[in-house]
Design an enzyme around this catalytic site. Sequence first.
Site, PDB file in Angstrom:
ATOM      1  N   GLU A   1       0.855  -1.189   0.000  1.00 61.64           N
ATOM      2  CA  GLU A   1       0.000   0.000   0.000  1.00 61.64           C
ATOM      3  C   GLU A   1       0.884   1.229   0.000  1.00 61.64           C
ATOM      4  OE1 GLU A   1      -3.017   2.208   3.120  1.00 61.64           O
ATOM      5  OE2 GLU A   1      -3.098   0.027   2.991  1.00 61.64           O
TER       6      GLU A   1
ATOM      7  N   GLU B   1      -2.277  12.056   2.942  1.00 62.66           N
ATOM      8  CA  GLU B   1      -3.304  12.046   3.968  1.00 62.66           C
ATOM      9  C   GLU B   1      -3.185  13.357   4.724  1.00 62.66           C
ATOM     10  OE1 GLU B   1      -3.987   8.032   6.017  1.00 62.66           O
ATOM     11  OE2 GLU B   1      -1.894   7.941   5.409  1.00 62.66           O
TER      12      GLU B   1
END
Length: 913
Positions: free
Chosen positions: A654, A659
Amino acid sequence: MLMRFSSPPGRIRAIIAGTVGLTMVGAGTLTLALPAAAESSRLVTAGKTAEATTVQDQFFASYVTDGDPATRWSSLGQDNQSVTVDLAETCIIDRVDLNWEGAFASKYTISGSTNNTDWETLATGTATGAGKISHITADATPDAPSDDVRVDPNLEEKDAIRFLRVTGDERGFMPYGISLYSVDGYGHGCTPLPAQPTPTPTPTATTPGSTPTAGPIETDLGTLVSRGAKASASSVQNPDFPAKNVTDGIGAGPNGTRWSSNNADNEWISIDLGATYIIDALGIDWEGAYATKYTIDTSVNGWTWTPYASGSKQNANRDEIKGDTSPRARFVRLTAQERLQPTYGVSIWEFEVYGHDREEIAEQHAEGKGPGGLLSYQKPGKASSSQDDPQCPGCTVDKMFDMDLSSRWSVAEKDWSDNAWVQVDLGKTAEINQIALRWENAYAKGYDIEIADSENGPWNLVYRTIGGQGGKEVINIDPTEGRFVRVTMNDRPIVWAGQKFGYSIYEFRVYGTGGDPIAPPELPKDPDFDNLKLVWSDEFDGTAGSGADPHNWTLDHTAKAGDNNNAELQLYTADTNNVRHDGKGNLIVEAKVEDFHGAKFYSSGRLNTSHKVHAQYGRFEARVKVPEGKGLWPAFWMMGSSFLDGRPWPNNGEIDIMEVLGHAPEETHGTVHGPGYSGMGGQGGAYTLPDKTNLSKDFHVWAAEWNSEKITFLLDGNEVYTVTRDHVENTLDKAWVFDQEFYIILNLAVGGDWPGSPNADTQFPAQMLVDYVRVYQSEGSGKLTIADPITTPTTPTVTPSEPTVKPTVPPVKPTTKPGEPTTKPTVTPGEPTATPSEPTATPGQPTDNPGEPTTTPVTATPSPSATGGGTALSETGAGNAGPQGLIALLLVLGGVGVVFAARRTYLSRAERP
């Protein structure tokens, strides 16, 4: 995208329309909260040091504070066992949450102390069953999840404490001990501890608390040769007390470090001096838990041991030992045959070896860096047995020689014993200089490596250990000729309620010269980041109100709130209610508060390119305007495409490019996750632009530049964080899983344990605006798969460039790590897990399917449809129903009133619907 563990979520008040009761839908806990006032109380136990009176196997005390919902502390099968957390500050405690595994305490006491000696009772309680969360709070109207709430107003009257202890006075499930996933203490009024004085450096190595000195250290015992040497042990009580502490030169004192074993006899610690010496003497600084009887052995090779000395003790004084002989040795091992107290193991501040006449050993090298190359790829192998059943399908010998770290060999369940073997035929005689083993969690603590010219021997022993650590083990040997290489496993360290697992290996690699090697496939060519071309993009030029281009994107939807992890509050919808073009060249991903006959919930959007656009290597870029507001969590990230073929997360990999937390809009985070470095171990960093720009005020460009050796995260051309293959493989000793295609994901979450819940100041609707998403590669580099190309991308107006502003400070890692990606196993209330105090799919431990220690927890790994592929996250048939259809579904399944109660699970976006 995996969370970082930060402040706890605010207290969440249920919003109920009419006469409403607590209603559960499916297996999930429904979660609804509207903006609430922020709380001053904060989580004060996260990441703090913990110790326990006893530890079962490798279920360490520190696991109660690591933020990982799948790891746990377990005691031995006794009453009155406790775990103590050092807050490293003094705080007034407002609330304590105890997340019990199946082996709960029928009676428990929570105590506090300022000095770890004088204790005051804060609360007492009785856990009501397995899998419960006991919430002990000073609030007379607690809004904690309703598993097992106990209100103790006396908490408000307690003084500040430094140490928080939970004692299981009585066990709820005999004959096991007690077991806790987490001890979460919340508090306020925290005060830092007074600064500790720095010990004055001294020139000797024997003074407790002294600072290590550089260069040779001469004492009355001779020359100290063990300073900084590698140490290994049969067990450790807790990760805070590893074997390496006995050679660091710090010793006892305010900042002292030590090794502590499990509470058993015959535990040992061994020092590898890295060369051979004539041994002159030893020095042992014992902690209070000393050995009343012990032996010391020496070895040149690590497996043939010669007695050197023995001792007996009646106090914790320092021992200085000179043997009857002066052997030449590289390894020195102390075995504690008997210990002082049956409830503790043994503990040593420093284990010093003094010697002279150093002789170097053969040069060591990293995996595959010595003479020759890989000889074992796709070579035929044999084993004592192999597992091929529903618990571990296709776990056959060939999986050790396929260069695929997601496949493995396991010994058959019928052969679970201390004896098993695997071997490989190199095809022709070779000169072998290195063997590399990648163990699954069911590793061998003791094993031999042998080489032979014939399949049936005779076998030449080239390596033996009784201190195998699992993970990645690279064994350099003196060049040895042979055609066959065999690993014989004879000691299994993982014990679960009295039983042991078999053995399991991801990769068994042999390196050297000669043989009949088959070359592994070459990786795609790395991109030239100075000569990139746009190979795919979505510029989001659709008409106002139109949905995302179905050639590029699949919209996810959440059929029920229980599908959300991370305690997130939104439902994702698969229509233009939450994802649409604005007609100005942007895609809107919008979070709203929806109202249906007075019942309210959050809706939002998530879209991905699974089965449509996949790429490997290059520059992945998006220009985004993020929203601001407590509880908002926008992200731009990627998942390894093998996830869609069933490879479990995090083995598929991942890459979290962006973010941002709505309450801290000046800071961005970039992280990667893979096997063994997910969750708390995710590798990432946080970054703020030099002028502390609020990223929500305008568009900014986030990017990841990715090749076979590293991934660099960028914000407006400034480096956020770089992770390298070398770091993952040689520092972490883990697998680099970023040599495959990935697909792209955009989403806007609401709430969750990282950002916390929205508050009264959070503005809805909230929008994440995406100007474009682009993928760049250079000629002949990487891979690109476009399922249904409709246009050839044109050259963008904004191209990758060198950083326009250099960071004024180097990127830093977050002070707290991302939360762990796996969900706690679902447990029926009042019923223990498969076997209380046994591993329940804990990372690094066997699962409750004993031949298949790495089976992903049944509640943790999403199906291939969970993150894309055009299939609903739930089989309820509400795939494209929109918000009213979703509410109708909730009303049908859950009754008239639906209360969304907060759940604390620290998971990855890969786990989040």
